[in-house]
Design a protein around this motif. Structure first.
Motif, PDB file in Angstrom:
ATOM      1  N   GLY A 349       0.811  -1.208   0.000  1.00 40.98           N
ATOM      2  CA  GLY A 349       0.000   0.000   0.000  1.00 40.98           C
ATOM      3  C   GLY A 349       0.841   1.253   0.000  1.00 40.98           C
ATOM      4  O   GLY A 349       1.935   1.291   0.541  1.00 40.98           O
ATOM      5  N   GLY A 350       0.314   2.295  -0.599  1.00 41.54           N
ATOM      6  CA  GLY A 350       0.917   3.607  -0.498  1.00 41.54           C
ATOM      7  C   GLY A 350       0.192   4.398   0.570  1.00 41.54           C
ATOM      8  O   GLY A 350      -0.641   3.867   1.298  1.00 41.54           O
ATOM      9  N   ALA A 351       0.473   5.663   0.658  1.00 43.25           N
ATOM     10  CA  ALA A 351      -0.171   6.491   1.670  1.00 43.25           C
ATOM     11  C   ALA A 351      -1.544   6.918   1.178  1.00 43.25           C
ATOM     12  O   ALA A 351      -1.728   7.292   0.030  1.00 43.25           O
ATOM     13  CB  ALA A 351       0.699   7.714   1.957  1.00 43.25           C
ATOM     14  N   CYS A 352      -2.515   6.877   2.062  1.00 42.66           N
ATOM     15  CA  CYS A 352      -3.884   7.255   1.719  1.00 42.66           C
ATOM     16  C   CYS A 352      -3.952   8.755   1.439  1.00 42.66           C
ATOM     17  O   CYS A 352      -3.365   9.556   2.172  1.00 42.66           O
ATOM     18  CB  CYS A 352      -4.798   6.902   2.892  1.00 42.66           C
ATOM     19  SG  CYS A 352      -6.497   7.419   2.676  1.00 42.66           S
ATOM     20  N   PRO A 353      -4.693   9.169   0.382  1.00 51.03           N
ATOM     21  CA  PRO A 353      -4.792  10.604   0.087  1.00 51.03           C
ATOM     22  C   PRO A 353      -5.503  11.401   1.174  1.00 51.03           C
ATOM     23  O   PRO A 353      -5.405  12.622   1.208  1.00 51.03           O
ATOM     24  CB  PRO A 353      -5.565  10.642  -1.236  1.00 51.03           C
ATOM     25  CG  PRO A 353      -6.259   9.334  -1.330  1.00 51.03           C
ATOM     26  CD  PRO A 353      -5.376   8.344  -0.627  1.00 51.03           C
ATOM     27  N   ARG A 354      -6.210  10.694   2.078  1.00 48.87           N
ATOM     28  CA  ARG A 354      -6.892  11.402   3.159  1.00 48.87           C
ATOM     29  C   ARG A 354      -5.937  11.738   4.301  1.00 48.87           C
ATOM     30  O   ARG A 354      -6.273  12.516   5.181  1.00 48.87           O
ATOM     31  CB  ARG A 354      -8.056  10.563   3.690  1.00 48.87           C
ATOM     32  CG  ARG A 354      -9.053  10.170   2.608  1.00 48.87           C
ATOM     33  CD  ARG A 354     -10.278   9.533   3.191  1.00 48.87           C
ATOM     34  NE  ARG A 354     -11.088  10.529   3.892  1.00 48.87           N
ATOM     35  CZ  ARG A 354     -12.215  10.237   4.548  1.00 48.87           C
ATOM     36  NH1 ARG A 354     -12.633   8.989   4.597  1.00 48.87           N
ATOM     37  NH2 ARG A 354     -12.891  11.187   5.146  1.00 48.87           N
ATOM     38  N   TRP A 355      -4.769  11.119   4.281  1.00 50.69           N
ATOM     39  CA  TRP A 355      -3.759  11.426   5.298  1.00 50.69           C
ATOM     40  C   TRP A 355      -3.038  12.687   4.849  1.00 50.69           C
ATOM     41  O   TRP A 355      -2.682  12.824   3.671  1.00 50.69           O
ATOM     42  CB  TRP A 355      -2.799  10.242   5.418  1.00 50.69           C
ATOM     43  CG  TRP A 355      -1.776  10.369   6.497  1.00 50.69           C
ATOM     44  CD1 TRP A 355      -1.839  11.149   7.609  1.00 50.69           C
ATOM     45  CD2 TRP A 355      -0.518   9.678   6.571  1.00 50.69           C
ATOM     46  NE1 TRP A 355      -0.709  10.991   8.376  1.00 50.69           N
ATOM     47  CE2 TRP A 355       0.110  10.095   7.762  1.00 50.69           C
ATOM     48  CE3 TRP A 355       0.114   8.752   5.747  1.00 50.69           C
ATOM     49  CZ2 TRP A 355       1.350   9.622   8.141  1.00 50.69           C
ATOM     50  CZ3 TRP A 355       1.343   8.281   6.123  1.00 50.69           C
ATOM     51  CH2 TRP A 355       1.968   8.698   7.311  1.00 50.69           C
ATOM     52  N   ASN A 356      -2.771  13.605   5.782  1.00 46.88           N
ATOM     53  CA  ASN A 356      -2.198  14.893   5.385  1.00 46.88           C
ATOM     54  C   ASN A 356      -0.719  14.824   5.036  1.00 46.88           C
ATOM     55  O   ASN A 356      -0.075  15.859   4.864  1.00 46.88           O
ATOM     56  CB  ASN A 356      -2.458  15.971   6.453  1.00 46.88           C
ATOM     57  CG  ASN A 356      -1.785  15.659   7.785  1.00 46.88           C
ATOM     58  OD1 ASN A 356      -0.901  14.816   7.877  1.00 46.88           O
ATOM     59  ND2 ASN A 356      -2.219  16.342   8.834  1.00 46.88           N
TER      60      ASN A 356
END
Length: 472
Positions: A349-356
């Motif tokens: 997984g990559g970083a979720c776009p909802r994470w700042n």
């Protein structure tokens, strides 16, 4: 404030030792001079192991006590990370059962992880067309897994680093700054000079060692912190190459590329331990509430170097907050991933776009905090900031890379960054792993449908998500 030393509960390991020796509880209790009921309580972790009993174990069974205090090769965090995969949705395995598996059946835990990783890699290969590459494990993947398997903590390197740092400044007349002291040591003890050259001469290199002329060449584009780290790296390699080679050989990398990458990784770890000796770094981290600016100022390091060091504080009796760290570029590519404990993102997984973490690019150089919740219900306190890519020197604008640092929410009260926040009833942002592994719905930021769910597109209605899918 630092936590006091924890009591030593080694029940599962003592039970394994007894079984390896083919002894009953009664016989072992007699050998150790304790009652069978007392030994039974110890094996069930209802009583801690005393120092006297440990010494008796070493005397009677010729046991190296370090083998008892070491954790198994499989960590609780690795199993929890695997169980966070959507493939195990609905199982809700309690954390205490995971810990019991790791402690009492480490071989079974290792078998589970091998099977899961084979499944995950097959899944990645099957979905290579989605842009994740071939899915085959690369040398970089292998090294990353090995480092995480050790929980990013190498006690022997911490000890070597502390000793070398202390020796550098043992003389009252020694220079105050690390880089100067390290350069002197390289010159006087190893006949090795350090030269700084313009980028036109260095071309693609930021650091290069010339063994024939005994020179370490550094690009002048390196900032002070990066230059000091480069000198520390050369010092680590020069004085402890044999130890590093032994550690690499013991890890048994699968190919030559992995061998070289692992040695670089371990040398970087030793360089950090020289620049930021464990004891001093841990004390200031605890006293300052893990204030990265204070740690940078005290040890003359960069934000990223201090943040990375904070993920390594797992020394028994002097443990720090168990942080995870992830570094991404503006396209979302992950170039660093380390954790002292659990890591809230699946391997692919990559970083979720909802994470700042991604929003940090809009506020370069500023620390932004956020409390996030992963699909398994775990809550994490995170802080994100942009950092310059190595070699940009002091002229960078801090917008090359974004660094995310975080820990479980229960540790947040120890951090200066959480002061003034309502941690009892916090504002929480639900996030997930990469979109293809995430089953949160609806999500306006979704960029791709989940792998194992059927789309539920309706030409009579439009969802906030571009890829609505069937629930349940």
């Amino acid at each position: 404030m630092a936590h006091p030393d924890r009591k030593l509960f080694l029940g599962a390991r003592l039970k394994r030792l007894r079984r390896q020796l083919a002894l009953s509880q009664t016989v072992m209790a007699a050998d150790l001079g304790v009652s069978p009921s007392y030994l039974n309580h110890i094996e069930r972790n209802q009583r801690p192991v005393s120092a006297q009993l440990l010494l008796r174990l070493a005397e009677v069974y010729d046991v190296d006590l370090r083998t008892l205090s070491q954790t198994s090769g499989v960590g609780e965090a690795e199993v929890l990370e695997a169980l966070a995969d959507p493939a195990f949705r609905g199982l809700a395995v309690p954390r205490h059962e995971v810990l019991q598996l790791v402690e009492e059946a480490p071989a079974l835990a290792d078998a589970f992880l091998r099977l899961y990783r084979a499944h995950a890699e097959r899944r990645a290969r099957d979905n290579a067309g989605a842009g994740r590459g071939t899915g085959e494990e690369t040398p970089a993947d292998w090294v990353r897994e090995h480092v995480q398997g050790c929980r990013n903590h190498f006690p022997e390197l911490d000890q070597l680093g502390e000793a070398l740092h202390a020796d550098l400044f043992a003389d009252p007349l020694a220079p105050e700054h690390f880089e100067t002291a390290a350069r002197i040591r390289l010159r006087t003890r190893h006949d090795l000079a350090v030269r700084t050259l313009p980028p036109e001469v260095m071309v693609e290199w930021t650091r290069r060692f010339d063994p024939h002329r005994r020179r370490l060449l550094l690009a002048e584009t390196l900032g002070p912190a990066s230059r000091a780290f480069a000198v520390a790296y050369q010092l680590a390699l020069t004085e402890h190459s044999a130890t590093l080679n032994t550690m690499v050989a013991a890890a048994a990398p699968p190919d030559e590329a992995a061998v070289r990458l692992l040695k670089v990784s371990l040398t970087n770890t030793l360089a950090a331990a020289i620049l930021m000796p464990y004891g001093a770094f841990h004390r200031l981290a605890e006293d300052s509430g893990y204030d990265l600016a204070r740690l940078q100022a005290r040890f003359g390091v960069s934000f990223e170097q201090a943040a990375h060091r904070m993920t390594t504080l797992s020394r028994p009796g002097a443990r720090g907050v168990p942080f995870f760290l992830i570094r991404v570029d503006q396209a979302g590519n992950v170039s660093k991933r380390f954790a002292a404990d659990g890591f809230p993102f699946a391997r692919f997984g990559g970083a979720c776009p909802r994470w700042n973490l991604h929003a940090a690019f809009r506020t370069p150089g500023r620390v932004v905090t956020q409390i996030v919740e992963t699909p398994d219900g775990g809550r994490w306190f995170t802080l994100c900031r942009t950092v310059d890519r190595q070699g940009r020197g002091t002229a960078g604008d801090g917008q090359d890379l974004a660094l995310g640092l975080g820990c479980e929410l229960r540790h947040a009260e120890r951090l200066v960054y959480a002061r003034g926040l309502d941690l009892a009833a916090p504002e929480v942002t639900p996030i997930g792993p990469a979109c293809r592994l995430c089953e949160r719905h609806p999500c306006a930021e979704r960029a791709a449908p989940p792998l194992d769910r059927a789309l539920a597109v309706d030409d009579w209605a439009k969802s906030v998500s571009p890829y609505p899918f069937a629930q349940g």
